[in-house]
Design a protein around this motif. Structure first.
Motif, PDB file in Angstrom:
ATOM      1  N   LEU A  90       0.844  -1.203   0.000  1.00 55.35           N
ATOM      2  CA  LEU A  90       0.000   0.000   0.000  1.00 55.35           C
ATOM      3  C   LEU A  90       0.882   1.257   0.000  1.00 55.35           C
ATOM      4  N   ALA A  91       0.421   2.252  -0.742  1.00 50.84           N
ATOM      5  CA  ALA A  91       1.082   3.571  -0.764  1.00 50.84           C
ATOM      6  C   ALA A  91      -0.003   4.657  -0.732  1.00 50.84           C
ATOM      7  N   GLU A  92       0.197   5.652   0.114  1.00 52.28           N
ATOM      8  CA  GLU A  92      -0.777   6.757   0.262  1.00 52.28           C
ATOM      9  C   GLU A  92      -0.052   8.076  -0.019  1.00 52.28           C
ATOM     10  N   VAL A  93      -0.510   8.774  -1.065  1.00 51.60           N
ATOM     11  CA  VAL A  93       0.113  10.027  -1.487  1.00 51.60           C
ATOM     12  C   VAL A  93      -0.900  11.164  -1.264  1.00 51.60           C
ATOM     13  N   PRO A  94      -0.567  12.167  -0.447  1.00 48.97           N
ATOM     14  CA  PRO A  94      -1.495  13.288  -0.260  1.00 48.97           C
ATOM     15  C   PRO A  94      -1.518  14.166  -1.507  1.00 48.97           C
ATOM     16  N   ILE A  95      -2.712  14.540  -1.913  1.00 50.78           N
ATOM     17  CA  ILE A  95      -2.851  15.363  -3.114  1.00 50.78           C
ATOM     18  C   ILE A  95      -3.439  16.749  -2.800  1.00 50.78           C
ATOM     19  N   ASP A  96      -3.543  17.104  -1.543  1.00 48.38           N
ATOM     20  CA  ASP A  96      -4.056  18.428  -1.186  1.00 48.38           C
ATOM     21  C   ASP A  96      -2.914  19.449  -1.195  1.00 48.38           C
ATOM     22  N   ASP A  97      -3.279  20.748  -1.170  1.00 48.78           N
ATOM     23  CA  ASP A  97      -2.277  21.815  -1.115  1.00 48.78           C
ATOM     24  C   ASP A  97      -1.689  21.888   0.282  1.00 48.78           C
ATOM     25  N   ARG A  98      -0.375  22.037   0.351  1.00 46.45           N
ATOM     26  CA  ARG A  98       0.333  22.066   1.627  1.00 46.45           C
ATOM     27  C   ARG A  98       1.200  23.314   1.693  1.00 46.45           C
ATOM     28  N   GLU A  99       1.287  23.866   2.910  1.00 49.83           N
ATOM     29  CA  GLU A  99       2.067  25.067   3.156  1.00 49.83           C
ATOM     30  C   GLU A  99       3.393  24.672   3.789  1.00 49.83           C
ATOM     31  N   LEU A 100       4.465  25.240   3.229  1.00 49.00           N
ATOM     32  CA  LEU A 100       5.815  24.978   3.743  1.00 49.00           C
ATOM     33  C   LEU A 100       6.435  26.313   4.138  1.00 49.00           C
ATOM     34  N   ALA A 101       6.663  26.514   5.437  1.00 48.66           N
ATOM     35  CA  ALA A 101       7.281  27.734   5.940  1.00 48.66           C
ATOM     36  C   ALA A 101       8.799  27.604   5.864  1.00 48.66           C
ATOM     37  N   ILE A 102       9.429  28.623   5.303  1.00 47.07           N
ATOM     38  CA  ILE A 102      10.888  28.630   5.107  1.00 47.07           C
ATOM     39  C   ILE A 102      11.456  29.850   5.823  1.00 47.07           C
ATOM     40  N   SER A 103      12.468  29.644   6.626  1.00 44.52           N
ATOM     41  CA  SER A 103      13.152  30.725   7.325  1.00 44.52           C
ATOM     42  C   SER A 103      14.650  30.482   7.231  1.00 44.52           C
ATOM     43  N   PHE A 104      15.397  31.486   6.756  1.00 45.22           N
ATOM     44  CA  PHE A 104      16.841  31.319   6.574  1.00 45.22           C
ATOM     45  C   PHE A 104      17.516  32.680   6.708  1.00 45.22           C
ATOM     46  N   HIS A 105      18.823  32.668   6.860  1.00 45.41           N
ATOM     47  CA  HIS A 105      19.648  33.875   6.956  1.00 45.41           C
ATOM     48  C   HIS A 105      20.455  34.029   5.676  1.00 45.41           C
TER      49      HIS A 105
ATOM     50  N   ASP B 199      23.934  40.857   7.661  1.00 45.52           N
ATOM     51  CA  ASP B 199      23.142  39.646   7.816  1.00 45.52           C
ATOM     52  C   ASP B 199      21.658  40.013   7.886  1.00 45.52           C
ATOM     53  N   VAL B 200      20.844  39.315   7.094  1.00 49.79           N
ATOM     54  CA  VAL B 200      19.399  39.522   7.092  1.00 49.79           C
ATOM     55  C   VAL B 200      18.715  38.180   7.258  1.00 49.79           C
ATOM     56  N   ALA B 201      17.518  38.224   7.818  1.00 47.70           N
ATOM     57  CA  ALA B 201      16.698  37.015   7.998  1.00 47.70           C
ATOM     58  C   ALA B 201      15.494  37.124   7.085  1.00 47.70           C
ATOM     59  N   ALA B 202      15.268  36.050   6.311  1.00 44.81           N
ATOM     60  CA  ALA B 202      14.164  36.025   5.358  1.00 44.81           C
ATOM     61  C   ALA B 202      13.157  34.971   5.780  1.00 44.81           C
ATOM     62  N   GLN B 203      11.893  35.327   5.627  1.00 44.16           N
ATOM     63  CA  GLN B 203      10.801  34.406   5.937  1.00 44.16           C
ATOM     64  C   GLN B 203       9.906  34.300   4.717  1.00 44.16           C
ATOM     65  N   ALA B 204       9.662  33.039   4.282  1.00 46.45           N
ATOM     66  CA  ALA B 204       8.856  32.813   3.087  1.00 46.45           C
ATOM     67  C   ALA B 204       7.969  31.599   3.310  1.00 46.45           C
ATOM     68  N   THR B 205       6.953  31.495   2.472  1.00 48.45           N
ATOM     69  CA  THR B 205       6.029  30.368   2.524  1.00 48.45           C
ATOM     70  C   THR B 205       5.804  29.873   1.107  1.00 48.45           C
ATOM     71  N   VAL B 206       5.988  28.542   0.917  1.00 50.61           N
ATOM     72  CA  VAL B 206       5.815  27.918  -0.399  1.00 50.61           C
ATOM     73  C   VAL B 206       4.609  26.994  -0.314  1.00 50.61           C
ATOM     74  N   THR B 207       3.654  27.210  -1.225  1.00 52.56           N
ATOM     75  CA  THR B 207       2.485  26.347  -1.304  1.00 52.56           C
ATOM     76  C   THR B 207       2.673  25.380  -2.479  1.00 52.56           C
ATOM     77  N   TYR B 208       2.568  24.080  -2.206  1.00 49.20           N
ATOM     78  CA  TYR B 208       2.785  23.073  -3.238  1.00 49.20           C
ATOM     79  C   TYR B 208       1.750  21.977  -3.088  1.00 49.20           C
ATOM     80  N   ARG B 209       1.700  21.136  -4.111  1.00 48.24           N
ATOM     81  CA  ARG B 209       0.858  19.943  -4.078  1.00 48.24           C
ATOM     82  C   ARG B 209       1.470  18.886  -4.994  1.00 48.24           C
ATOM     83  N   ILE B 210       1.096  17.633  -4.766  1.00 45.67           N
ATOM     84  CA  ILE B 210       1.604  16.512  -5.586  1.00 45.67           C
ATOM     85  C   ILE B 210       0.604  16.285  -6.709  1.00 45.67           C
ATOM     86  N   SER B 211       0.983  16.766  -7.885  1.00 39.21           N
ATOM     87  CA  SER B 211       0.071  16.661  -9.034  1.00 39.21           C
ATOM     88  C   SER B 211       0.122  15.294  -9.713  1.00 39.21           C
ATOM     89  N   GLU B 212       1.233  14.554  -9.559  1.00 35.21           N
ATOM     90  CA  GLU B 212       1.380  13.215 -10.157  1.00 35.21           C
ATOM     91  C   GLU B 212       1.627  12.208  -9.031  1.00 35.21           C
TER      92      GLU B 212
END
Length: 365
Positions: free
Chosen positions: A47-62, A70-83
């Motif tokens: 069995l294999a279960e693949v989520p196909i909904d949209d997911r939010e990924l919070a990214i924080s880096f320097h 030196d600066v700190a950046a905060q970003a959010t990437v929204t992705y989904r598994i289309s295949e």
């Protein structure tokens, strides 16, 4: 995570609509699709279960800018598994047939891939941008670069991952640098506030001056009106005094004229009364001068009797009669002349008293 229950040696799987399930039995694909529900045997099922909904990924880096800040950046990437099939073939999405939990951590692998790829493109942009430019235009530049970089990344389509959206929340420097950068703006704001305060004070002083001038002008106008009022009161008082004096003069003149008229009338009345009395006396004397002496004696005796007090009884002793007869015999002629004069005097007094009785309201008793 799929819901798996056991019944008499069989297993039943029920998946959510946002989960794509692939069921292989003895190496062959038995079930493939989202939201499936079926029975299977744990010994022969993969069995294999693949989520196909949209997911939010919070990214924080320097990152470091071109001026080594030196600066700190905060970003959010929204992705989904289309295949789902491609993702299940490239990543381990297999689940335990007894519990339904993933055997590995495929979402963490996707998060690592997206984070490193986005961070790489963001660092590339910020390394060629100064701190001030990064703080002003860095958000838009980093978002555009990450979006383009993820779209051009070949590993994502090969893994069946589709990037839906990229959002850059903030780019901030270190706290000390941020405070230093805020200082000029704060000083400018403070200067603007001070200027506004000074202008407000100047306006307040100007308004106070205008109010003071208005009050002074009002006091001057009030004093001028009071002066006019005093002058008018003085004029009215003088006019009233003059009118009063004129009225008193007219009243005094009228009173004097009245007094003079009364005095003249009294004098004329007294003169007329005197003349009337003199005329009456003259007439009385002329009348009595023409009357017989005996008549005058009788009138005198009568008048004397009228004026004598009341005598109830008279006692005459012999001595009194002797002396009286002697006196009467020696002074017979003298008594006759005196008798005539007494009668004339009595008649004159009777005439005057008669006039006074008529003028005064009655005769003397």
């Amino acid at each position: 995570m799929a819901d798996i229950t056991a019944r008499f040696g069989w297993r039943h799987l029920r998946a959510a609509p946002t989960a794509h399930v692939r069921h292989h039995r003895r190496g062959r694909l038995a079930h493939d699709g989202p939201g499936l529900s079926f029975w299977f045997r744990a010994l022969t099922a993969a069995l294999a279960e693949v989520p196909i909904d949209d997911r939010e990924l919070a990214i924080s880096f320097h990152a470091r800018t071109s001026d080594f800040q030196d600066v700190a950046a905060q970003a959010t990437v929204t992705y989904r598994i289309s295949e789902p099939a491609t993702a299940a073939a490239r990543l381990d999405f297999s689940i335990d047939p007894h519990t339904g939990a993933w055997r590995a951590a495929p979402l963490e692998q996707i998060a690592t891939l997206l984070t490193e790829t986005a961070q790489q493109h963001a660092l590339d942009v910020l390394a060629r941008t100064s701190l001030s430019a990064a703080l002003v235009d860095g958000v838009a530049a980093v978002r555009a670069r990450i979006t383009d970089g993820l779209a051009a990344e070949p590993r994502l389509p090969a893994t069946g991952i589709e990037v839906v959206a990229v959002r850059v929340v903030a780019i901030r420097p270190e706290p000390e640098v941020e405070r230093a950068l805020r200082t000029p703006a704060r000083e400018q704001i403070q200067q603007e506030a001070d200027r506004a305060t000074y202008e407000r004070r100047a306006v307040a002083v100007e308004r106070e001056r205008a109010i003071a001038e208005n009050e002074l002008a009002s006091k001057i106008e009030l004093a001028r009106r009071e002066e006019r009022l005093v002058e008018q009161n003085g004029t009215n008082a003088r006019r009233q005094a003059e009118e009063s004096a004129a009225a008193d003069a007219v009243r005094a003149e009228a009173e004097a004229k009245r007094t003079v008229r009364l005095a003249r009338a009294e004098a004329e009345a007294a003169k007329a009364v005197g003349e009337a009395r003199a005329e009456a006396q003259s007439s009385w004397l002329r009348v009595h001068g023409d009357v017989d002496p005996a008549t005058l004696h009788a009138l005198a005796v009568t008048r004397l009797a009228e004026n004598l007090p009341r005598i109830d009884s008279v006692t005459l002793s012999p001595d009194v009669l002797t002396g009286l007869l002697a006196r009467l015999g020696g002074a017979g002629g003298e008594q006759s002349a005196q008798g005539r004069q007494g009668v004339q005097g009595a008649q004159g007094r009777q005439a005057v008293e008669g006039r006074q009785g008529r003028t005064g309201g009655g005769a003397r008793p």
